[in-house]
Design a protein around this motif. Structure first.
Motif, PDB file in Angstrom:
ATOM      1  N   TYR A   1       0.849  -1.191   0.000  1.00  0.00           N
ATOM      2  CA  TYR A   1       0.000   0.000   0.000  1.00  0.00           C
ATOM      3  C   TYR A   1       0.884   1.241   0.000  1.00  0.00           C
ATOM      4  N   PHE A   2       0.563   2.164  -0.906  1.00  0.00           N
ATOM      5  CA  PHE A   2       1.357   3.382  -1.063  1.00  0.00           C
ATOM      6  C   PHE A   2       0.477   4.608  -0.874  1.00  0.00           C
ATOM      7  N   CYS A   3       0.943   5.505  -0.030  1.00  0.00           N
ATOM      8  CA  CYS A   3       0.326   6.810   0.114  1.00  0.00           C
ATOM      9  C   CYS A   3       1.022   7.770  -0.858  1.00  0.00           C
ATOM     10  N   ALA A   4       0.281   8.686  -1.447  1.00  0.00           N
ATOM     11  CA  ALA A   4       0.874   9.617  -2.417  1.00  0.00           C
ATOM     12  C   ALA A   4       0.206  10.981  -2.289  1.00  0.00           C
ATOM     13  N   VAL A   5       0.978  12.023  -2.579  1.00  0.00           N
ATOM     14  CA  VAL A   5       0.506  13.402  -2.384  1.00  0.00           C
ATOM     15  C   VAL A   5       0.960  14.261  -3.550  1.00  0.00           C
ATOM     16  N   ASN A   6       0.108  15.185  -3.949  1.00  0.00           N
ATOM     17  CA  ASN A   6       0.565  16.245  -4.841  1.00  0.00           C
ATOM     18  C   ASN A   6      -0.210  17.518  -4.537  1.00  0.00           C
ATOM     19  N   GLN A   7       0.182  18.571  -5.225  1.00  0.00           N
ATOM     20  CA  GLN A   7      -0.510  19.852  -5.095  1.00  0.00           C
ATOM     21  C   GLN A   7      -0.898  20.306  -6.487  1.00  0.00           C
ATOM     22  N   GLY A   8      -2.169  20.552  -6.679  1.00  0.00           N
ATOM     23  CA  GLY A   8      -2.644  20.936  -8.004  1.00  0.00           C
ATOM     24  C   GLY A   8      -2.335  19.836  -8.995  1.00  0.00           C
ATOM     25  N   TYR A   9      -1.671  20.230 -10.090  1.00  0.00           N
ATOM     26  CA  TYR A   9      -1.300  19.252 -11.096  1.00  0.00           C
ATOM     27  C   TYR A   9       0.186  18.879 -11.006  1.00  0.00           C
ATOM     28  N   SER A  10       0.796  19.138  -9.861  1.00  0.00           N
ATOM     29  CA  SER A  10       2.209  18.787  -9.718  1.00  0.00           C
ATOM     30  C   SER A  10       2.382  17.276  -9.700  1.00  0.00           C
ATOM     31  N   THR A  11       3.629  16.845  -9.860  1.00  0.00           N
ATOM     32  CA  THR A  11       3.872  15.409  -9.903  1.00  0.00           C
ATOM     33  C   THR A  11       3.550  14.763  -8.568  1.00  0.00           C
ATOM     34  N   LEU A  12       3.132  13.522  -8.641  1.00  0.00           N
ATOM     35  CA  LEU A  12       2.722  12.773  -7.462  1.00  0.00           C
ATOM     36  C   LEU A  12       3.957  12.230  -6.752  1.00  0.00           C
ATOM     37  N   THR A  13       4.045  12.476  -5.459  1.00  0.00           N
ATOM     38  CA  THR A  13       5.144  11.950  -4.645  1.00  0.00           C
ATOM     39  C   THR A  13       4.606  10.815  -3.789  1.00  0.00           C
ATOM     40  N   PHE A  14       5.301   9.689  -3.830  1.00  0.00           N
ATOM     41  CA  PHE A  14       4.863   8.491  -3.117  1.00  0.00           C
ATOM     42  C   PHE A  14       5.670   8.275  -1.841  1.00  0.00           C
TER      43      PHE A  14
END
Lengths: 112, 111
Positions: free
Chosen positions: A89-102
């Motif tokens: 299971y991976f949590c991921a975050v971004n802001q707006g359309y920025s790249t997704l960080t896992f």
């Protein structure tokens, strides 16, 4: 630097146990939050996502997650796990359309 | 199957050889991403395209790596003069915005 932390690298549970996987992020401002799952031998799939609105998000297969802005957290929960939930299971975050960080992922093993 | 497809699924190569991976995104998706995943790590961003334009590259993408997306459709990721440290799963994902849809990945083993 912006980062995503998952507290547990490995979790072992028996079937019917409750699950909570922690996720914290270090971004300021508005964020989009995701949980992805990777079943053995399969591709990453979206479990659930939060963009705005109700901070309690329900996803597929009985999973839910709660966004707590004050704690910069987005923990994943399931009241009763099944053997078929064995996966990473991976949590991921971004802001707006920025790249997704896992995050680094949590390997969940559910024993029958 | 109308998902993201990647080819080849597995590649074993000797150090110093060049390798190329292909990704076919979901047809209407204008954004395409490449990530790398190694054991014990989550996917790490490499680069992304909006249509045919490469808009962002990670510091992980050394000058031995090059990616293209001609005509804004499929994309290729080439690694020149491979090193053992390049051994990883290379993931492609596409999106219209929001959720990323991932392919099954191309696993590279450099001997």
């Amino acid at each position: 630097a912006q980062s995503v932390s998952q507290h547990n690298h490995h979790v072992i549970l028996s079937e019917a146990a409750s699950l909570e996987l922690g996720c914290n992020y270090s971004y300021g401002g508005t964020v989009n939050l995701f949980w992805y799952v990777q079943y053995p031998g399969q591709h990453l799939q979206l479990l659930l996502k939060y963009f705005s609105g109700d901070p309690l998000v329900k996803g597929i297969k009985g999973f839910e997650a709660e966004f707590i802005k004050s704690k910069f957290s987005f923990n994943l929960r399931k009241p009763s796990v099944q053997w078929s939930d064995t996966a990473e299971y991976f949590c991921a975050v971004n802001q707006g359309y920025s790249t997704l960080t896992f995050g680094k992922g949590t390997m969940l093993l559910v024993s029958p | 199957d109308t998902g993201v497809s990647q080819d080849p699924r597995h590649k074993i190569t000797k150090r110093g050889q060049n390798v190329t991976f292909r990704c076919d995104p979901i047809s209407e998706h204008n954004r395409l991403y490449w990530y790398r995943q190694t054991l014990g790590q989550g996917p790490e961003f490499l680069t992304y395209f909006q249509n045919e334009a490469q808009l962002e590259k990670s510091r992980l993408l050394s000058d031995r790596f090059s990616a293209e997306r001609p005509k804004g459709s499929f994309s290729t990721l080439e690694i020149q003069r491979t090193e053992q440290g390049d051994s990883a799963m290379y993931l492609c994902a596409s999106t219209l915005g929001g959720e990323l849809f991932f392919g099954e990945g191309s696993r590279l083993t450099v001997l």
